[in-house]
Design a protein around this motif. Structure first.
Motif, PDB file in Angstrom:
ATOM      1  N   SER A  22       0.832  -1.198   0.000  1.00 14.46           N
ATOM      2  CA  SER A  22       0.000   0.000   0.000  1.00 14.46           C
ATOM      3  C   SER A  22       0.863   1.242   0.000  1.00 14.46           C
ATOM      4  CB  SER A  22      -0.895   0.009   1.249  1.00 14.46           C
ATOM      5  OG  SER A  22      -0.111  -0.009   2.413  1.00 14.46           O
ATOM      6  N   VAL A  23       0.374   2.269  -0.682  1.00 17.54           N
ATOM      7  CA  VAL A  23       1.114   3.519  -0.753  1.00 17.54           C
ATOM      8  C   VAL A  23       0.963   4.249   0.569  1.00 17.54           C
ATOM      9  CG1 VAL A  23       1.307   5.731  -1.936  1.00 17.54           C
ATOM     10  CG2 VAL A  23       0.743   3.677  -3.239  1.00 17.54           C
ATOM     11  N   ARG A  24       2.121   4.647   1.133  1.00 16.18           N
ATOM     12  CA  ARG A  24       2.096   5.343   2.408  1.00 16.18           C
ATOM     13  C   ARG A  24       2.744   6.711   2.253  1.00 16.18           C
ATOM     14  NH1 ARG A  24       5.319   2.802   6.677  1.00 16.18           N
ATOM     15  NH2 ARG A  24       6.813   2.444   5.003  1.00 16.18           N
ATOM     16  N   SER A  25       2.366   7.607   3.104  1.00 17.40           N
ATOM     17  CA  SER A  25       3.063   8.882   3.228  1.00 17.40           C
ATOM     18  C   SER A  25       4.065   8.726   4.355  1.00 17.40           C
ATOM     19  CB  SER A  25       2.081  10.016   3.555  1.00 17.40           C
ATOM     20  OG  SER A  25       2.791  11.225   3.746  1.00 17.40           O
ATOM     21  N   LEU A  26       5.370   8.789   3.992  1.00 18.65           N
ATOM     22  CA  LEU A  26       6.417   8.438   4.954  1.00 18.65           C
ATOM     23  C   LEU A  26       7.193   9.665   5.385  1.00 18.65           C
ATOM     24  CD1 LEU A  26       7.802   5.298   3.113  1.00 18.65           C
ATOM     25  CD2 LEU A  26       6.131   5.383   4.952  1.00 18.65           C
ATOM     26  N   HIS A  27       7.704   9.615   6.599  1.00 17.17           N
ATOM     27  CA  HIS A  27       8.591  10.647   7.113  1.00 17.17           C
ATOM     28  C   HIS A  27       9.780   9.955   7.740  1.00 17.17           C
ATOM     29  CE1 HIS A  27      10.268  13.901   9.457  1.00 17.17           C
ATOM     30  NE2 HIS A  27       9.526  14.730   8.765  1.00 17.17           N
ATOM     31  N   PRO A  28      11.023  10.335   7.357  1.00 17.60           N
ATOM     32  CA  PRO A  28      12.174   9.552   7.779  1.00 17.60           C
ATOM     33  C   PRO A  28      12.475   9.619   9.264  1.00 17.60           C
ATOM     34  CG  PRO A  28      12.869  11.534   6.604  1.00 17.60           C
ATOM     35  CD  PRO A  28      11.379  11.433   6.447  1.00 17.60           C
ATOM     36  N   PHE A  29      11.836  10.509  10.010  1.00 24.00           N
ATOM     37  CA  PHE A  29      12.194  10.646  11.412  1.00 24.00           C
ATOM     38  C   PHE A  29      11.044  10.310  12.350  1.00 24.00           C
ATOM     39  CE2 PHE A  29      14.034  14.175   8.837  1.00 24.00           C
ATOM     40  CZ  PHE A  29      15.169  13.487   8.501  1.00 24.00           C
ATOM     41  N   MET A  47      21.914  10.033  10.729  1.00 27.41           N
ATOM     42  CA  MET A  47      22.044   8.751  11.425  1.00 27.41           C
ATOM     43  C   MET A  47      21.684   8.896  12.900  1.00 27.41           C
ATOM     44  SD  MET A  47      25.234   6.585   9.849  1.00 27.41           S
ATOM     45  CE  MET A  47      26.485   7.851   9.978  1.00 27.41           C
ATOM     46  N   ASP A  48      22.116   9.992  13.514  1.00 29.05           N
ATOM     47  CA  ASP A  48      21.748  10.244  14.916  1.00 29.05           C
ATOM     48  C   ASP A  48      20.229  10.339  15.065  1.00 29.05           C
ATOM     49  OD1 ASP A  48      24.354  10.256  15.830  1.00 29.05           O
ATOM     50  OD2 ASP A  48      24.585  12.435  15.686  1.00 29.05           O
ATOM     51  N   GLU A  49      19.583  11.042  14.141  1.00 27.03           N
ATOM     52  CA  GLU A  49      18.126  11.181  14.195  1.00 27.03           C
ATOM     53  C   GLU A  49      17.432   9.838  13.996  1.00 27.03           C
ATOM     54  OE1 GLU A  49      17.148  14.155  11.280  1.00 27.03           O
ATOM     55  OE2 GLU A  49      18.744  15.474  12.011  1.00 27.03           O
ATOM     56  N   THR A  50      17.996   9.015  13.132  1.00 24.65           N
ATOM     57  CA  THR A  50      17.440   7.685  12.894  1.00 24.65           C
ATOM     58  C   THR A  50      17.482   6.850  14.167  1.00 24.65           C
ATOM     59  OG1 THR A  50      18.135   7.770  10.570  1.00 24.65           O
ATOM     60  CG2 THR A  50      17.675   5.599  11.497  1.00 24.65           C
ATOM     61  N   ARG A  51      18.618   6.873  14.849  1.00 25.31           N
ATOM     62  CA  ARG A  51      18.739   6.147  16.121  1.00 25.31           C
ATOM     63  C   ARG A  51      17.794   6.714  17.164  1.00 25.31           C
ATOM     64  NH1 ARG A  51      24.289   7.172  18.621  1.00 25.31           N
ATOM     65  NH2 ARG A  51      23.367   9.238  18.500  1.00 25.31           N
ATOM     66  N   ASP A  52      17.688   8.028  17.246  1.00 20.65           N
ATOM     67  CA  ASP A  52      16.817   8.656  18.244  1.00 20.65           C
ATOM     68  C   ASP A  52      15.354   8.301  18.008  1.00 20.65           C
ATOM     69  OD1 ASP A  52      19.081   9.768  19.340  1.00 20.65           O
ATOM     70  OD2 ASP A  52      18.784  11.752  18.452  1.00 20.65           O
TER      71      ASP A  52
END
Length: 355
Positions: free
Chosen positions: A23-30, A211-216
């Protein structure tokens, strides 16, 4: 028309991916992660071994990467880093042992794993006839769709011009496009193989922040690198691989705490090294004129007492950095192992998409 059979990119086997729908989603990387809640290990390998002919490119690796951490996978070129990663994303099949990614079997569940990870190979190749935007959107559509605003935001952060043809990109700009496709779909796990290759310092800093934001946000980053300063900057823990064997796994701070430190001691007259060499914990003493350099672990008190008795007039202390620690594992005259391809010939990293 773009051929897809047998091609891998971003951890996706394209001809297999096209067989499934999403399914198509609206994504946000953080956005905070929910789907990995309660999962203790993002990556777990058990005796992972890959043999090419007589060469053990990966030799009995037992690895545990925890959910929500940045894990640095360190080793010189040819140590087995890329081969290990290719086994994780099912681009190479282990000779022995097994791997689990996000709790799934790396071989049996490869399609589901591909949906949930972001992967950047060490030597990325792009479709030369497409623009950067067409390339990224093509893979976004294979994943079921990605909010274009997320792609634009990542392009802005990496200073990437997505309107140029991929054939016109420098190596650094190709790397930027690869990073966008790895981050854009909000993956639970990022597997990045030498991600800063070709990037200028400002873009490297932005990628480290991402990368820090991804981990957080509760996600996991598996960062393969031979750049010691990069791993020191971002990683929570580090695994050191040598000649296919995992020889150390530890927190960065723990490694530094037990590392050898150095003192530079300046004296009024040329000192005799023997009194300093006799101190417990001293590993090495070298004298150059009026300056003695002492390598040691453990307490510093007895060294200072011995130095005072010899007439020390000045001193400089050097904390161990990751490079000092890393080199202690590689000070050896034995030849280093090389990664190989399926034919058993040397292979630094096979490109995953032909442009």
């Amino acid at each position: 028309m773009i051929p897809v059979a047998g091609i891998h990119f971003g951890g996706v086997r394209l001809d297999r991916a096209l067989e499934s729908t999403a399914s198509v989603r609206s994504l946000h990387p953080f956005r905070p992660l929910r789907s990995c809640a309660g999962m203790s290990s993002a990556i777990a390998t058990h005796g992972l071994t890959k043999i090419y002919g007589e060469i053990r490119a990966v030799d009995g690796v037992d690895l545990d990467v925890r959910t929500g951490e940045i894990f640095g996978f360190l080793g010189p070129n040819g140590a087995g880093k890329s081969t290990t990663i290719r086994c994780l994303v099912d681009l190479a099949r282990p000779t022995k042992g097994s791997a689990e990614v996000l709790g799934l079997d790396s071989r049996r569940d490869t399609i589901e794993i591909s949906r949930r990870i972001g992967y950047l190979p060490s030597d990325i190749a792009l479709y030369g006839d497409l623009t950067g935007r067409e390339f990224v959107e093509y893979f976004a559509n294979l994943r079921g769709g990605v909010d274009r605003r997320v792609i634009d935001a990542l392009a802005e952060r990496f200073s990437a011009d997505l309107d140029r043809r991929c054939s016109e990109y420098s190596s650094g700009n190709r790397q930027k496009v690869g990073l966008i496709q790895a981050f854009m779909h909000e993956p639970e796990l990022l597997i990045l193989d030498e991600p800063t290759s070709g990037l200028d310092p400002l873009v490297q800093t932005e990628m480290h922040a991402l990368m820090d934001e991804t981990r957080d946000a509760g996600r996991t980053v598996f960062l393969s690198s031979h750049t010691l300063s990069e791993v020191d900057r971002v990683a929570d823990r580090v695994g050191i691989i040598r000649e296919g064997k995992l020889i150390e796994v530890a927190a960065i701070d723990d490694l530094k705490a037990r590392a050898i430190r150095r003192l530079e001691l300046e004296f009024e007259t040329a000192p005799e090294p023997a009194p300093l060499q006799a101190v417990a914990g001293v590993r090495d003493v070298s004298v150059d004129g009026l300056v003695a350099t002492v390598s040691f672990d453990g307490p510093i008190d007895e060294i200072l007492r011995a130095a005072t008795a010899l007439g020390v007039v000045n001193l400089h202390s050097h904390d161990a950095d990751l490079e000092d620690i890393f080199l202690t594992y590689y000070r050896d005259d034995r030849p280093q192992r090389v990664d190989t391809n399926s034919a058993g010939t040397p292979d630094t990293e096979s490109a995953d998409v032909a442009g």
